[in-house]
Design an enzyme around this catalytic site. Structure first.
Site, PDB file in Angstrom:
ATOM      1  N   LYS A  38     -10.857  -3.255  -3.689  1.00  0.00           N
ATOM      2  CA  LYS A  38     -11.663  -2.033  -3.762  1.00  0.00           C
ATOM      3  C   LYS A  38     -10.858  -0.893  -4.362  1.00  0.00           C
ATOM      4  CE  LYS A  38     -13.716  -3.018   0.765  1.00  0.00           C
ATOM      5  NZ  LYS A  38     -12.841  -3.045   1.923  1.00  0.00           N
ATOM      6  N   LYS A  97       0.819  -1.212   0.000  1.00  0.00           N
ATOM      7  CA  LYS A  97       0.000   0.000   0.000  1.00  0.00           C
ATOM      8  C   LYS A  97       0.851   1.260   0.000  1.00  0.00           C
ATOM      9  CE  LYS A  97      -4.451  -1.497   1.567  1.00  0.00           C
ATOM     10  NZ  LYS A  97      -5.487  -1.484   2.580  1.00  0.00           N
ATOM     11  N   LYS A 140      -5.134  -9.634  -6.782  1.00  0.00           N
ATOM     12  CA  LYS A 140      -6.351  -9.814  -5.983  1.00  0.00           C
ATOM     13  C   LYS A 140      -7.458  -8.849  -6.410  1.00  0.00           C
ATOM     14  CE  LYS A 140      -6.265  -7.904  -1.952  1.00  0.00           C
ATOM     15  NZ  LYS A 140      -5.951  -7.421  -0.609  1.00  0.00           N
TER      16      LYS A 140
HETATM   17  P1  TYM Z   1     -10.859  -5.554   3.888  1.00  0.00           P
HETATM   18  O1  TYM Z   1     -11.789  -4.444   4.158  1.00  0.00           O
HETATM   19  O2  TYM Z   1      -9.804  -5.339   2.852  1.00  0.00           O
HETATM   20  O3  TYM Z   1     -11.664  -6.844   3.436  1.00  0.00           O
HETATM   21  C1  TYM Z   1     -12.735  -7.381   4.208  1.00  0.00           C
HETATM   22  C2  TYM Z   1     -12.701  -8.895   4.138  1.00  0.00           C
HETATM   23  O4  TYM Z   1     -12.754  -9.334   2.775  1.00  0.00           O
HETATM   24  C3  TYM Z   1     -11.664 -10.203   2.505  1.00  0.00           C
HETATM   25  N1  TYM Z   1     -11.227  -9.977   1.108  1.00  0.00           N
HETATM   26  C4  TYM Z   1     -11.137 -10.939   0.195  1.00  0.00           C
HETATM   27  N2  TYM Z   1     -11.398 -12.255   0.246  1.00  0.00           N
HETATM   28  C5  TYM Z   1     -11.216 -12.975  -0.895  1.00  0.00           C
HETATM   29  N3  TYM Z   1     -10.799 -12.417  -2.069  1.00  0.00           N
HETATM   30  C6  TYM Z   1     -10.525 -11.095  -2.161  1.00  0.00           C
HETATM   31  N4  TYM Z   1     -10.129 -10.575  -3.316  1.00  0.00           N
HETATM   32  C7  TYM Z   1     -10.684 -10.297  -0.991  1.00  0.00           C
HETATM   33  N5  TYM Z   1     -10.513  -8.970  -0.733  1.00  0.00           N
HETATM   34  C8  TYM Z   1     -10.841  -8.804   0.562  1.00  0.00           C
HETATM   35  C9  TYM Z   1     -10.576  -9.790   3.491  1.00  0.00           C
HETATM   36  O5  TYM Z   1      -9.641 -10.833   3.690  1.00  0.00           O
HETATM   37  C10 TYM Z   1     -11.391  -9.468   4.718  1.00  0.00           C
HETATM   38  O6  TYM Z   1     -11.664 -10.649   5.455  1.00  0.00           O
HETATM   39  N6  TYM Z   1      -7.654  -5.411   7.690  1.00  0.00           N
HETATM   40  C11 TYM Z   1      -8.959  -5.865   7.293  1.00  0.00           C
HETATM   41  C12 TYM Z   1     -10.090  -5.303   8.126  1.00  0.00           C
HETATM   42  C13 TYM Z   1      -9.950  -5.533   9.600  1.00  0.00           C
HETATM   43  C14 TYM Z   1     -10.144  -6.766  10.270  1.00  0.00           C
HETATM   44  C15 TYM Z   1      -9.952  -6.455  11.653  1.00  0.00           C
HETATM   45  C16 TYM Z   1     -10.432  -8.057   9.848  1.00  0.00           C
HETATM   46  C17 TYM Z   1      -9.671  -4.590  10.530  1.00  0.00           C
HETATM   47  N7  TYM Z   1      -9.678  -5.136  11.778  1.00  0.00           N
HETATM   48  C18 TYM Z   1     -10.056  -7.467  12.606  1.00  0.00           C
HETATM   49  C19 TYM Z   1     -10.529  -9.055  10.827  1.00  0.00           C
HETATM   50  C20 TYM Z   1     -10.341  -8.749  12.189  1.00  0.00           C
HETATM   51  C21 TYM Z   1      -9.190  -5.415   5.861  1.00  0.00           C
HETATM   52  O7  TYM Z   1      -8.576  -4.481   5.374  1.00  0.00           O
HETATM   53  O8  TYM Z   1     -10.192  -6.075   5.236  1.00  0.00           O
END
Ligand code: TYM
Length: 332
Positions: free
Chosen positions: A198, A112, A195
């Site tokens: 967003k 990032k 991947k």
């Molecule tokens: P975030 O917002 O990027 O994504 C949310 C969830 O979606 C999953 N994900 C995917 N799974 C499969 N294929 C993809 N292309 C894909 N893109 C995203 C992510 O793995 C996630 O489960 N850091 C985390 C948010 C967070 C969090 C937490 C998660 C903050 N605190 C505590 C678990 C526990 C994030 O940026 O997810």
């Protein structure tokens, strides 16, 4: 109940098929057997620049997307992070627990921050300690996520172990990642090696939960593929990342395995497979899309859900935080 689940999603733009198949759909199913706490992590979202309008709108839209997908705010706790101050407070303590060397290894920061690392926010760098505090503020036992969050969860486990050992207590449980099957890493529709995300500048790289049926069909039609028919075995998909991704998505959407899909479509070209995939995606996503739009017309309901969820979340995490302050010796 088999334990306590915590998971989160950032309100940064549109929820997409990767979020849905890799995380949210599993969160919905886990509600049956676990005590579930789901968080819209707005403080994580400001680690990269956001306007206030974007943050507000995306927070409500993600909450709407979660409810529309089947998260039940009456049985699960659904809230936004900034309304529960224990997350930030515990994150400071974990900033003093985690080592620089641990954070330096985080690949997501490197991706990032890119080449201009000096210009990245300090928040982006310490993002994983805030994530550890999200989970551990509830003493969560299980964390359902997509594959990309695995390294952050390993760090969370290291932080929990280091805290326990510093104070000679088994205070924090060591949370288990739950990463489910074929859709744990859904790839971009434009490039099967990166991947679905967003932040990809091309909207054609992803299917958004907000997309209309026409948009979904068009995006699958334009998805990168190759000129060969689908093979009969998974092994033959190894060198074909785009084909492999589309087969994986079909399998996840139909709750079948990839072998079943190749049994059905082996020998057939993308001219047949893509429209079938688009129809399947529309049948799964259209009801969610309709519900999401309805909910976005009732923002006061969404604000109320998040407020009530935040109150419930606070009452759990404040107790944990207060125990943490006592353990580390802060005078109370
Ligand atoms: P975030 O917002 O990027 O994504 C949310 C969830 O979606 C999953 N994900 C995917 N799974 C499969 N294929 C993809 N292309 C894909 N893109 C995203 C992510 O793995 C996630 O489960 N850091 C985390 C948010 C967070 C969090 C937490 C998660 C903050 N605190 C505590 C678990 C526990 C994030 O940026 O997810």
């Amino acid at each position: 109940m088999k334990g306590r689940i915590f998971s989160g999603v950032q309100p940064t733009g549109n929820l997409h098929l990767g979020n849905y198949l890799g995380a949210i759909r599993n969160w919905v199913n886990l509600q049956r057997d676990f005590e579930c706490i789901y968080c819209v992590v707005d403080l994580h979202a400001i680690t990269v620049p956001r306007t206030s309008e974007q943050l507000t709108n995306d927070t409500l839209e993600v909450a709407a997307g979660l409810i529309a997908s089947g998260i039940n705010p009456d049985s699960s706790i659904l809230f936004n992070q900034s309304q529960v101050s224990s997350h930030s407070e515990l994150a400071w303590i974990f900033n003093c627990t985690a080592k620089l060397g641990w954070l330096n290894r985080m690949t997501q920061f490197k991706e990032k921050a890119g080449r201009n690392k000096e210009n990245a926010s300090v928040g982006l760098y310490v993002y994983p300690t805030l994530m550890a505090s999200d989970i551990l503020a509830y003493k969560a036992t299980h964390v359902p996520v997509g594959e990309d969050q695995k390294q952050h969860l390993e760090l969370t486990r290291d932080i929990a172990l280091a805290f326990n050992s510093s104070y000679n207590k088994s205070f924090f449980p060591i949370p288990e990642p739950q990463i489910f099957g074929t859709a744990s890493r859904v790839m971009s529709l434009r490039d099967g090696k990166s991947k679905m995300s967003k932040s990809d500048i091309s909207d054609y790289s992803r299917i958004n939960l907000k997309d209309t049926s026409t948009e979904i069909s068009l995006k699958f039609k334009k998805a990168k593929s190759d000129s060969n028919p689908l093979p009969f075995s998974i092994k033959e998909l190894e060198e074909r990342p785009e084909a492999r991704n589309l087969v994986g998505v079909y399998a996840a959407l139909s709750s079948k395995n990839e072998e079943d899909i190749l049994r059905e479509f082996g020998g057939k070209g993308f001219g047949i497979f893509k429209p079938a995939l688009a129809d399947l995606a529309v049948s799964v996503l259209e009801p969610i899309n309709n519900e999401l739009r309805k909910l976005m017309n009732d923002k006061s309901y969404l604000i109320k859900v998040l407020k009530e969820g935040s109150n419930k979340a606070s009452s759990i995490s404040q107790t944990v935080l207060s125990d943490v302050y006592n353990i580390i010796g802060c005078v109370r």
